[in-house]
Design a protein around this motif. Structure first.
Motif, mmCIF file in Angstrom:
data_model
loop_
_atom_site.group_PDB
_atom_site.id
_atom_site.type_symbol
_atom_site.label_atom_id
_atom_site.label_comp_id
_atom_site.label_asym_id
_atom_site.label_seq_id
_atom_site.Cartn_x
_atom_site.Cartn_y
_atom_site.Cartn_z
ATOM 1 N N LEU A 146 44.839 37.294 36.407
ATOM 2 C CA LEU A 146 46.218 36.850 36.631
ATOM 3 C C LEU A 146 46.583 37.015 38.112
ATOM 4 O O LEU A 146 47.166 36.114 38.725
ATOM 5 C CB LEU A 146 47.174 37.637 35.745
ATOM 6 N N SER A 147 46.213 38.154 38.675
ATOM 7 C CA SER A 147 46.448 38.374 40.110
ATOM 8 C C SER A 147 45.633 37.395 40.947
ATOM 9 O O SER A 147 46.086 36.930 42.005
ATOM 10 C CB SER A 147 46.076 39.811 40.495
ATOM 11 N N TRP A 148 44.428 37.083 40.486
ATOM 12 C CA TRP A 148 43.572 36.131 41.199
ATOM 13 C C TRP A 148 44.225 34.761 41.257
ATOM 14 O O TRP A 148 44.265 34.106 42.314
ATOM 15 C CB TRP A 148 42.207 36.060 40.518
ATOM 16 N N ALA A 149 44.770 34.308 40.125
ATOM 17 C CA ALA A 149 45.466 33.023 40.103
ATOM 18 C C ALA A 149 46.649 33.040 41.064
ATOM 19 O O ALA A 149 46.903 32.062 41.778
ATOM 20 C CB ALA A 149 45.937 32.701 38.688
ATOM 21 N N HIS A 150 47.378 34.144 41.108
ATOM 22 C CA HIS A 150 48.525 34.265 42.012
ATOM 23 C C HIS A 150 48.083 34.178 43.468
ATOM 24 O O HIS A 150 48.691 33.470 44.280
ATOM 25 C CB HIS A 150 49.255 35.582 41.738
ATOM 26 N N ARG A 151 47.021 34.879 43.818
ATOM 27 C CA ARG A 151 46.514 34.848 45.189
ATOM 28 C C ARG A 151 46.025 33.449 45.561
ATOM 29 O O ARG A 151 46.272 32.961 46.661
ATOM 30 C CB ARG A 151 45.375 35.853 45.376
ATOM 31 N N LEU A 152 45.333 32.816 44.619
ATOM 32 C CA LEU A 152 44.801 31.481 44.879
ATOM 33 C C LEU A 152 45.937 30.476 45.082
ATOM 34 O O LEU A 152 45.887 29.628 45.971
ATOM 35 C CB LEU A 152 43.907 31.051 43.716
ATOM 36 N N GLY A 153 46.979 30.576 44.249
ATOM 37 C CA GLY A 153 48.122 29.695 44.397
ATOM 38 C C GLY A 153 48.855 29.919 45.702
ATOM 39 O O GLY A 153 49.315 28.963 46.354
ATOM 40 N N ARG A 154 48.951 31.180 46.113
ATOM 41 C CA ARG A 154 49.626 31.461 47.372
ATOM 42 C C ARG A 154 48.792 30.972 48.557
ATOM 43 O O ARG A 154 49.330 30.449 49.540
ATOM 44 C CB ARG A 154 49.910 32.968 47.503
ATOM 45 N N LEU A 155 47.479 31.123 48.441
ATOM 46 C CA LEU A 155 46.604 30.597 49.487
ATOM 47 C C LEU A 155 46.757 29.085 49.600
ATOM 48 O O LEU A 155 46.812 28.530 50.705
ATOM 49 C CB LEU A 155 45.151 30.964 49.180
#
Length: 370
Positions: free
Chosen positions: A220-229
């Protein structure tokens, strides 16, 4: 995966809670990881936004911090994504599925987890957690999206998908018990078709100790980081598809224009093929076969990548993810490939989600070796 940090989490870049401000980044990242499937995240994001507005932020529990005696259930939607464009998912049916399963368990549900960190199915668990006042586990069972309910990492440990709760928008609920996870998929799919080709589910009930071993942590955190990137790279006018591919430890394998899409809804799935033509040479061909998710990619007839590795289609200019039900003629698109979670590359993992399971006479070869 690079730890990029977040505004709402810790210094390690993990989410401590999900707020309304986080939803767009999570949805974007999950749509990229969804490999074309998991459903369009837009409607799910609207539902999650309303749920968070009404009930406040959702607490996040890191997978490694789950108590042994926690009762964890995976939540999502089963059905054909094309139907989801017309039959809009409701929030009530999501919680109805959890309540139906909860009533069938000896102990109450304490935590919600994502079935898949892909597309709309990344948003549905947020809706359930907010409406039920339960924490959401920072994990999922795929590390991407797959089309069938038995295709979860808990299945690799022989954890049962059932009892499984199903619910639709009409108020119908069902609790399914099955001795085998593949039969649970077949029966739940048939019920979902009778419910209008989509339904909400809650499944794989398990103790916290089992969940810690079974699920993929931090997605879930990975998806958040990827979306922010994605958002920041787009704002900086960078080559967004290349930036995303690098973050995924993958690469861009083709860029061109969608020349045609064959798509049909069969048995609760969207099946078909997309053909892209080369940007510089219209005769150049790149083909993608899909069953909800992208399964096999070919360039000039040569295999480039297959499941379980990630085959992601994004807009060539802004890098926005494109799901299989939204892919259309004339779109300028780039195709990224990236490695799957190592568990899917094992003999047992490939038996469950490899190309031969989907009917292709192909042995799996890691995309980086092709």
């Amino acid at each position: 995966m690079t730890a990029l940090g977040t505004d709402t989490g810790t210094s390690k870049g993990t989410l401590a809670r999900v707020t309304r401000e986080d939803l767009k980044d999570i949805a974007t990242g999950a749509a990229i990881l969804g490999t074309g499937g998991g459903g369009d995240p837009y409607v799910g994001r609207l539902l999650a936004d309303v749920a968070l507005a009404q009930h406040g932020p959702v607490r996040i529990t890191p997978l490694g911090e789950l108590p042994d005696d926690a009762v964890v259930v995976a939540v999502g939607v089963i059905g054909a994504p094309t139907i989801g464009l017309e039959k809009i998912q409701g929030a009530e049916e999501v919680t109805d599925a959890v309540k139906a399963l909860d009533a069938a368990l000896p102990d109450p549900v304490t935590h919600i987890v994502c079935t898949e960190i892909g597309g709309g199915n990344s948003m549905v668990p947020i809706v359930a957690a907010a409406r039920l006042g339960l924490p959401l586990v920072d994990a999922d069972g795929m590390g991407r999206a797959f089309p069938e309910l038995q295709m979860l990492t808990p299945g690799l440990l022989d954890i049962s998908a059932t009892p499984l709760g199903l619910a639709d928008e009409k108020g119908n609920t069902l609790v399914l018990r099955s001795p085998q996870n593949n039969w649970a998929e077949h029966i739940a799919r048939a019920v979902a078709v009778s419910m209008g080709c989509t339904a909400s589910y809650a499944m794989y009930p398990m103790a916290g100790a089992d969940a810690r071993a079974a699920y993929i942590p931090g997605t879930l955190s990975w998806a958040h980081r990827l979306g922010r990137l994605h958002r920041r790279s787009r704002g900086d006018h960078r080559d967004v598809p290349a930036v995303i591919a690098a973050e995924l430890d993958g690469r861009v394998v083709f860029s061109g224009k969608v020349a045609g899409v064959e798509r049909r809804t069969v048995g609760g799935f969207v099946r078909g093929r997309a053909v892209l033509s080369g940007a510089g040479d219209p005769a150049e061909r790149f083909e993608i076969d899909f069953q909800n998710e992208n399964l096999v990619a070919r360039h000039g007839g040569r295999i480039v990548a297959t499941v379980p590795d990630l085959i992601c289609v994004v807009d060539s200019d802004g890098g926005a993810p494109i799901t299989t039900e939204n892919l259309g003629y004339g779109m300028r698109a780039s195709v990224l490939v990236a490695p799957s979670d190592p568990r899917w590359r094992t003999e047992r993992g490939l038996a469950l989600v490899g190309p031969r399971y989907f009917g292709y006479d192909l042995d799996y070869v890691p995309f980086e070796q092709r």
